[in-house]
Enzyme design. Structure first.
Site, PDB file in Angstrom:
ATOM      1  N   PHE A  51       1.106  -1.188   0.024  1.00 49.71           N
ATOM      2  CA  PHE A  51       0.480  -0.170   0.093  1.00 49.71           C
ATOM      3  C   PHE A  51       0.739   1.489  -0.245  1.00 49.71           C
ATOM      4  O   PHE A  51       0.911   2.346  -1.028  1.00 49.71           O
ATOM      5  CB  PHE A  51      -0.991  -0.078   1.509  1.00 49.71           C
ATOM      6  CG  PHE A  51      -2.197  -0.812   1.268  1.00 49.71           C
ATOM      7  CD1 PHE A  51      -3.280  -1.178   0.134  1.00 49.71           C
ATOM      8  CD2 PHE A  51      -1.800  -2.405   2.054  1.00 49.71           C
ATOM      9  CE1 PHE A  51      -3.889  -1.951   0.185  1.00 49.71           C
ATOM     10  CE2 PHE A  51      -2.560  -3.470   1.587  1.00 49.71           C
ATOM     11  CZ  PHE A  51      -3.513  -3.399   0.472  1.00 49.71           C
ATOM     12  N   HIS A  85      -0.891  -2.824   7.182  1.00 45.79           N
ATOM     13  CA  HIS A  85      -1.413  -2.064   6.525  1.00 45.79           C
ATOM     14  C   HIS A  85      -3.446  -2.184   6.167  1.00 45.79           C
ATOM     15  O   HIS A  85      -3.543  -2.943   5.443  1.00 45.79           O
ATOM     16  CB  HIS A  85      -0.868  -1.437   5.252  1.00 45.79           C
ATOM     17  CG  HIS A  85      -0.775   0.142   4.320  1.00 45.79           C
ATOM     18  ND1 HIS A  85      -0.708   0.849   4.261  1.00 45.79           N
ATOM     19  CD2 HIS A  85      -2.254   0.746   4.458  1.00 45.79           C
ATOM     20  CE1 HIS A  85      -0.894   1.933   4.432  1.00 45.79           C
ATOM     21  NE2 HIS A  85      -1.951   2.374   3.930  1.00 45.79           N
ATOM     22  N   VAL A  86      -3.663  -1.326   7.402  1.00 46.12           N
ATOM     23  CA  VAL A  86      -5.433  -2.000   7.238  1.00 46.12           C
ATOM     24  C   VAL A  86      -5.689  -1.492   5.887  1.00 46.12           C
ATOM     25  O   VAL A  86      -5.612  -0.747   5.224  1.00 46.12           O
ATOM     26  CB  VAL A  86      -6.223  -2.102   8.340  1.00 46.12           C
ATOM     27  CG1 VAL A  86      -5.868  -2.347   9.622  1.00 46.12           C
ATOM     28  CG2 VAL A  86      -6.626   0.040   8.542  1.00 46.12           C
ATOM     29  N   HIS A  87      -6.792  -2.848   4.864  1.00 46.68           N
ATOM     30  CA  HIS A  87      -7.673  -2.143   3.786  1.00 46.68           C
ATOM     31  C   HIS A  87      -8.640  -2.816   4.016  1.00 46.68           C
ATOM     32  O   HIS A  87      -8.971  -3.514   4.126  1.00 46.68           O
ATOM     33  CB  HIS A  87      -6.556  -2.201   2.623  1.00 46.68           C
ATOM     34  CG  HIS A  87      -6.113  -3.862   2.939  1.00 46.68           C
ATOM     35  ND1 HIS A  87      -5.079  -4.431   3.965  1.00 46.68           N
ATOM     36  CD2 HIS A  87      -6.803  -5.041   2.165  1.00 46.68           C
ATOM     37  CE1 HIS A  87      -4.998  -5.408   3.526  1.00 46.68           C
ATOM     38  NE2 HIS A  87      -5.833  -5.766   3.135  1.00 46.68           N
ATOM     39  N   LEU A  88      -9.691  -1.871   3.177  1.00 49.75           N
ATOM     40  CA  LEU A  88     -11.020  -2.234   2.715  1.00 49.75           C
ATOM     41  C   LEU A  88     -11.068  -2.876   1.371  1.00 49.75           C
ATOM     42  O   LEU A  88     -11.017  -2.255   0.811  1.00 49.75           O
ATOM     43  CB  LEU A  88     -12.147  -1.304   3.540  1.00 49.75           C
ATOM     44  CG  LEU A  88     -13.522  -1.409   3.115  1.00 49.75           C
ATOM     45  CD1 LEU A  88     -14.091  -2.226   3.579  1.00 49.75           C
ATOM     46  CD2 LEU A  88     -14.363  -0.507   3.443  1.00 49.75           C
TER      47      LEU A  88
END
Ligand SMILES: [Zn+2]
Length: 165
Positions: free
Chosen positions: A25, A118-121
């Site tokens: 990301f 790295h959080v992600h939707l």
């Protein structure tokens, strides 16, 4: 009743995600839009295409800040993530006319996250019978072509969408 999506190319991704240098990301943010497959850069969040999609049109929305802590996302990050997911659905509706969507956060390796830092939707379009089509017909080599086509189409749609603040 739900059926799991079967995406064989995910195995390649899961196998290689840990071997990459850096965060995909953050790397996408450093690259040009086209190289990073970034379709929208917001103030605190951005939208990119998934190189290893569960289904055609698979988008990801992530905070621009490198964080793996979902619970520590700040209020304006949360709002922008949500709005960008909503706009992404709007764009996908114009390009692909999906019949439905799955939106989801995979938090932790055990929950299916390829990248945990790295959080992600995930925004995944769905069609009736898509598991059959994508699982049997879709091969790894058809994905890059589909992605570049999707990328161009989403940018075209995005240009015609009102910007929301
Ligand atoms: Zn990152």
């Amino acid at each position: 009743m739900t059926r799991p999506l079967w995406a064989p190319w995910r195995l390649e991704y899961v196998g290689s995600a840990d071997e990459q240098d850096g965060c995909i990301f953050c790397l996408a943010l450093e690259r040009s839009d086209e190289e990073g497959l970034v379709v929208h850069r917001g103030e605190r969040a951005f939208v990119l295409l998934n190189k290893f999609p569960y289904a055609s049109g698979h988008l990801m929305v992530a905070p621009t800040r490198h964080t793996g802590d979902f619970g520590e996302l700040e209020a304006d990050e949360v709002v922008e993530l949500h709005r960008l997911a909503s706009q992404g659905i709007g764009a996908l509706a114009q390009v692909y006319e999906p019949q439905g969507y799955n939106l989801g956060w995979n938090l932790g390796r055990i929950a299916g996250a390829g990248i945990v830092d790295h959080v992600h939707l995930h925004v995944v379009p769905r069609w009736a019978g898509d598991t059959n089509v994508m699982g049997v017909v879709g091969e790894v080599r058809v994905v890059p072509q589909a992605i570049s086509q999707l990328y161009d189409e989403l940018l075209r749609v995005r240009a015609s969408m009102p910007t929301t603040k």
